[in-house]
Design an enzyme around this catalytic site. Structure first.
Site, PDB file in Angstrom:
ATOM      1  N   ASP A 144      -4.479  -6.679   5.062  1.00  0.00           N
ATOM      2  CA  ASP A 144      -5.487  -7.523   5.707  1.00  0.00           C
ATOM      3  C   ASP A 144      -5.513  -8.917   5.097  1.00  0.00           C
ATOM      4  O   ASP A 144      -5.981  -9.865   5.718  1.00  0.00           O
ATOM      5  CB  ASP A 144      -6.872  -6.883   5.583  1.00  0.00           C
ATOM      6  CG  ASP A 144      -6.977  -5.627   6.439  1.00  0.00           C
ATOM      7  OD1 ASP A 144      -6.422  -5.645   7.545  1.00  0.00           O
ATOM      8  OD2 ASP A 144      -7.588  -4.643   5.986  1.00  0.00           O
ATOM      9  N   PHE A 147      -4.734   3.337  14.797  1.00  0.00           N
ATOM     10  CA  PHE A 147      -4.923   4.334  13.745  1.00  0.00           C
ATOM     11  C   PHE A 147      -5.978   3.824  12.783  1.00  0.00           C
ATOM     12  O   PHE A 147      -6.032   2.622  12.500  1.00  0.00           O
ATOM     13  CB  PHE A 147      -3.610   4.601  12.995  1.00  0.00           C
ATOM     14  CG  PHE A 147      -2.916   5.826  13.521  1.00  0.00           C
ATOM     15  CD1 PHE A 147      -2.296   5.793  14.744  1.00  0.00           C
ATOM     16  CD2 PHE A 147      -2.929   7.008  12.789  1.00  0.00           C
ATOM     17  CE1 PHE A 147      -1.689   6.932  15.261  1.00  0.00           C
ATOM     18  CE2 PHE A 147      -2.328   8.151  13.299  1.00  0.00           C
ATOM     19  CZ  PHE A 147      -1.702   8.124  14.527  1.00  0.00           C
ATOM     20  N   LYS A 191     -11.249  -3.743  18.849  1.00  0.00           N
ATOM     21  CA  LYS A 191      -9.852  -4.113  19.131  1.00  0.00           C
ATOM     22  C   LYS A 191      -9.461  -3.854  20.591  1.00  0.00           C
ATOM     23  O   LYS A 191      -8.295  -3.973  20.946  1.00  0.00           O
ATOM     24  CB  LYS A 191      -8.916  -3.373  18.172  1.00  0.00           C
ATOM     25  CG  LYS A 191      -9.243  -3.664  16.697  1.00  0.00           C
ATOM     26  CD  LYS A 191      -8.127  -3.326  15.734  1.00  0.00           C
ATOM     27  CE  LYS A 191      -8.587  -3.594  14.295  1.00  0.00           C
ATOM     28  NZ  LYS A 191      -7.504  -3.830  13.359  1.00  0.00           N
ATOM     29  N   ASN A 231       0.854  -1.200   0.000  1.00  0.00           N
ATOM     30  CA  ASN A 231       0.000   0.000   0.000  1.00  0.00           C
ATOM     31  C   ASN A 231       0.885   1.244   0.000  1.00  0.00           C
ATOM     32  O   ASN A 231       2.107   1.140  -0.021  1.00  0.00           O
ATOM     33  CB  ASN A 231      -0.940  -0.037   1.208  1.00  0.00           C
ATOM     34  CG  ASN A 231      -0.164  -0.156   2.500  1.00  0.00           C
ATOM     35  OD1 ASN A 231       0.595   0.723   2.876  1.00  0.00           O
ATOM     36  ND2 ASN A 231      -0.322  -1.292   3.184  1.00  0.00           N
ATOM     37  N   LYS A 290     -13.699   0.279  15.462  1.00  0.00           N
ATOM     38  CA  LYS A 290     -12.377  -0.355  15.658  1.00  0.00           C
ATOM     39  C   LYS A 290     -11.901  -0.217  17.109  1.00  0.00           C
ATOM     40  O   LYS A 290     -11.268  -1.115  17.654  1.00  0.00           O
ATOM     41  CB  LYS A 290     -11.349   0.265  14.704  1.00  0.00           C
ATOM     42  CG  LYS A 290     -11.560  -0.207  13.273  1.00  0.00           C
ATOM     43  CD  LYS A 290     -10.686   0.496  12.258  1.00  0.00           C
ATOM     44  CE  LYS A 290     -11.249   0.218  10.864  1.00  0.00           C
ATOM     45  NZ  LYS A 290     -10.555   0.895   9.787  1.00  0.00           N
ATOM     46  N   LYS A 310       8.422 -17.203 -10.901  1.00  0.00           N
ATOM     47  CA  LYS A 310       7.644 -16.080 -11.419  1.00  0.00           C
ATOM     48  C   LYS A 310       6.367 -16.584 -12.107  1.00  0.00           C
ATOM     49  O   LYS A 310       6.429 -17.508 -12.929  1.00  0.00           O
ATOM     50  CB  LYS A 310       8.514 -15.305 -12.417  1.00  0.00           C
ATOM     51  CG  LYS A 310       7.912 -14.014 -12.869  1.00  0.00           C
ATOM     52  CD  LYS A 310       8.819 -13.327 -13.866  1.00  0.00           C
ATOM     53  CE  LYS A 310       8.007 -12.287 -14.623  1.00  0.00           C
ATOM     54  NZ  LYS A 310       8.666 -11.836 -15.826  1.00  0.00           N
TER      55      LYS A 310
HETATM   56  N1  CTP Z   1      -3.827  -3.434  12.342  1.00  0.00           N
HETATM   57  C1  CTP Z   1      -2.981  -4.438  12.761  1.00  0.00           C
HETATM   58  N2  CTP Z   1      -2.923  -5.625  12.069  1.00  0.00           N
HETATM   59  C2  CTP Z   1      -3.692  -5.826  11.001  1.00  0.00           C
HETATM   60  C3  CTP Z   1      -4.579  -4.823  10.561  1.00  0.00           C
HETATM   61  C4  CTP Z   1      -4.614  -3.631  11.256  1.00  0.00           C
HETATM   62  O1  CTP Z   1      -2.261  -4.258  13.748  1.00  0.00           O
HETATM   63  N3  CTP Z   1      -3.629  -6.987  10.356  1.00  0.00           N
HETATM   64  C5  CTP Z   1      -3.912  -2.175  13.099  1.00  0.00           C
HETATM   65  C6  CTP Z   1      -3.462  -0.952  12.307  1.00  0.00           C
HETATM   66  O2  CTP Z   1      -2.079  -0.687  12.493  1.00  0.00           O
HETATM   67  C7  CTP Z   1      -4.328   0.155  12.880  1.00  0.00           C
HETATM   68  C8  CTP Z   1      -5.602  -0.552  13.293  1.00  0.00           C
HETATM   69  O3  CTP Z   1      -5.269  -1.939  13.390  1.00  0.00           O
HETATM   70  O4  CTP Z   1      -3.782   0.718  14.042  1.00  0.00           O
HETATM   71  C9  CTP Z   1      -6.743  -0.386  12.329  1.00  0.00           C
HETATM   72  O5  CTP Z   1      -6.314  -0.775  11.053  1.00  0.00           O
HETATM   73  P1  CTP Z   1      -7.293  -0.754   9.808  1.00  0.00           P
HETATM   74  O6  CTP Z   1      -6.619  -1.371   8.642  1.00  0.00           O
HETATM   75  O7  CTP Z   1      -7.861   0.620   9.657  1.00  0.00           O
HETATM   76  O8  CTP Z   1      -8.481  -1.636  10.361  1.00  0.00           O
HETATM   77  P2  CTP Z   1      -8.944  -3.070  10.012  1.00  0.00           P
HETATM   78  O9  CTP Z   1      -9.025  -3.813  11.304  1.00  0.00           O
HETATM   79  O10 CTP Z   1      -8.125  -3.666   8.949  1.00  0.00           O
HETATM   80  O11 CTP Z   1     -10.460  -2.796   9.529  1.00  0.00           O
HETATM   81  P3  CTP Z   1     -11.062  -2.486   8.054  1.00  0.00           P
HETATM   82  O12 CTP Z   1     -10.390  -3.404   7.119  1.00  0.00           O
HETATM   83  O13 CTP Z   1     -12.495  -2.788   8.282  1.00  0.00           O
HETATM   84  O14 CTP Z   1     -10.829  -1.044   7.788  1.00  0.00           O
END
Ligand code: CTP
Length: 401
Positions: A278, A326, A344, A209, A340, A288
């Site tokens: 995710d 975040f 969490k 990303n 969240k 490859k």
């Molecule tokens: N985070 C994490 N590990 C993951 C995904 C997220 O530690 N696998 C943490 C991020 O660093 C951030 C928080 O969780 O502090 C929220 O991340 P975000 O990607 O916004 O949330 P998600 O739980 O992935 O929810 P969504 O996909 O619904 O936005």
């Protein structure tokens, strides 16, 4: 960051002396009252007028006619200095300081001062590596001097090796570490995740990303400068980590989970700024991946969920631990962030909308809404470093409750 601080910058006879002008200017811009003391040899490399113009103070040298009205200046400067930084420091000044020699303006000031002293060596590799210089450096450390390690690379004398003057930004950071900010986070362990993750598809491709790591690195620097014991678990980024921290480089979400979860139990404050993937490809191809059916314009990838590090830490939360997440969103910012926060088991979540100007990936600023169980606090547009400071203060208040 250096308002009301008096900094004595000692400049000695090294070709890097010209770089000290930039350092002096940076210190001045931080609000410090900067005084430069040059040795006789330094004047051969750079004119005192350069410093005087930049810092607005008389530059002290060892030439009688420039100095006569300042003959007791070394004592008064030694008294009011918050730090004396000798940058660049030649082998000669290091030897003199190590043996208590006080035969010029700079060495007498150093000997008369009780404040922190910082030495930034810059010299030929052989002079630096000479066991006499190394012994002198060790001796100075024993007497409480802070010593920066020179960088390696091409030296003005044509040799290559250790001895280069560190970047002025690093020296400024070192000075800030010693004299700026209240050290209100001393004794606190702060664990930070930062940057993107990379999820491999095959040996040449990965899913990632736009995260640059700037927000997480700003947290690491702000916490370190306030005295915290910082661990920074970071995905691949192009920024230099602050000094005085533990940097733990990782690549994938799995590695981020392993390195962060094993440090979580010890942390007083956990700040998760990393943009963690995710999903990852279910299998990583050994070779490859090729276009198999040349007439098919589509391709389907099967992905699987990665470990959610912050959720895991939330589930294993220790008594008194503060967890800060975040949430970077593109719509329904507060609703998603609140969800969240609860899901969490966090104490606070910092929400920012990627579509708002001055917020999001790659920029040095952010517009953050801090959401706690009590409510939302909208911070104005500010630098990521300033925002990190504000959020650390909130974390520290929750931690001390
Ligand atoms: N985070 C994490 N590990 C993951 C995904 C997220 O530690 N696998 C943490 C991020 O660093 C951030 C928080 O969780 O502090 C929220 O991340 P975000 O990607 O916004 O949330 P998600 O739980 O992935 O929810 P969504 O996909 O619904 O936005």
């Amino acid at each position: 960051m250096l308002k009301n601080k008096t900094i004595v910058l000692g400049v000695t006879g090294s070709i890097a002396a010209y770089k000290a002008a930039n350092l002096a200017s940076m210190l001045k811009k931080e609000g410090a009252d900067v005084h430069v003391i040059m040795t006789k040899n330094a004047i051969n490399f750079i004119n005192p007028i350069t410093f005087e113009t930049l810092i607005g103070n008389k530059c002290l040298t060892d030439t009688f006619d420039r100095n006569f009205e300042f003959s007791v200046e070394h004592v008064s400067l030694a008294k009011k200095a918050d730090i004396i930084a000798i940058a660049p420091a030649s082998a000669d000044i290091i030897a003199k300081c190590a043996h208590g020699i006080a035969d010029d303006m700079l060495t007498t000031t150093v000997l008369a001062a009780t404040c922190k002293k910082l030495i930034v060596p810059a010299m030929n590799t052989r002079m630096y590596e000479n066991s006499i210089t190394q012994e002198n450096i060790e001796h100075l450390k024993k007497h409480g001097f802070a010593i920066m390690t020179p960088e390696s690379g091409y030296l003005a004398c044509g040799d290559s090796g250790k001895g280069r003057f560190p970047k002025e930004e690093l020296i400024l950071e070192e000075i800030l570490y010693h004299v700026a900010f209240d050290k209100d986070l001393t004794g606190k362990k702060v664990l930070i995740t930062a940057g993107p993750t990379r999820e491999a598809l095959d040996p040449v491709r990965f899913i990632t990303n736009y995260s640059t790591g700037k927000m997480g690195y700003a947290f690491a620097k702000a916490a370190m400068l306030r005295g915290a014991d910082v661990s920074l678990v970071s995905g691949p980024v192009n920024i230099e980590a602050p000094s005085h921290i533990e940097l733990v480089p990782i690549t994938s979400a799995k590695e981020l989970f392993e390195e962060t979860s094993k440090r979580a139990a010890d942390a007083d404050i956990v700040i998760a700024t990393a943009a963690v993937a995710d999903y990852r490809p279910q299998t990583i191809a050994d070779n490859k991946i090729r276009k198999e059916d040349k007439s098919d314009n589509t391709m389907t990838l099967t992905l699987e969920r990665t470990e959610d590090t912050l959720s895991w830490i939330g589930q294993h939360k220790k008594e008194g631990q503060v967890l800060c997440g975040f949430a970077m969103e593109t719509e329904d910012l507060e609703a998603h962030a609140k969800d969240k926060l609860e899901r969490k088991n966090l104490d606070l979540i910092c929400a920012n909308n990627v579509k708002v100007e001055g917020a999001g990936f790659g920029v040095d600023t952010n517009v953050i809404t801090v959401i706690t169980k009590e409510g939302a606090n909208h911070l104005p547009l500010m630098s990521k470093f300033e925002a990190a400071g504000e959020i650390l203060t909130i974390c520290s208040q929750i931690s001390n409750r």
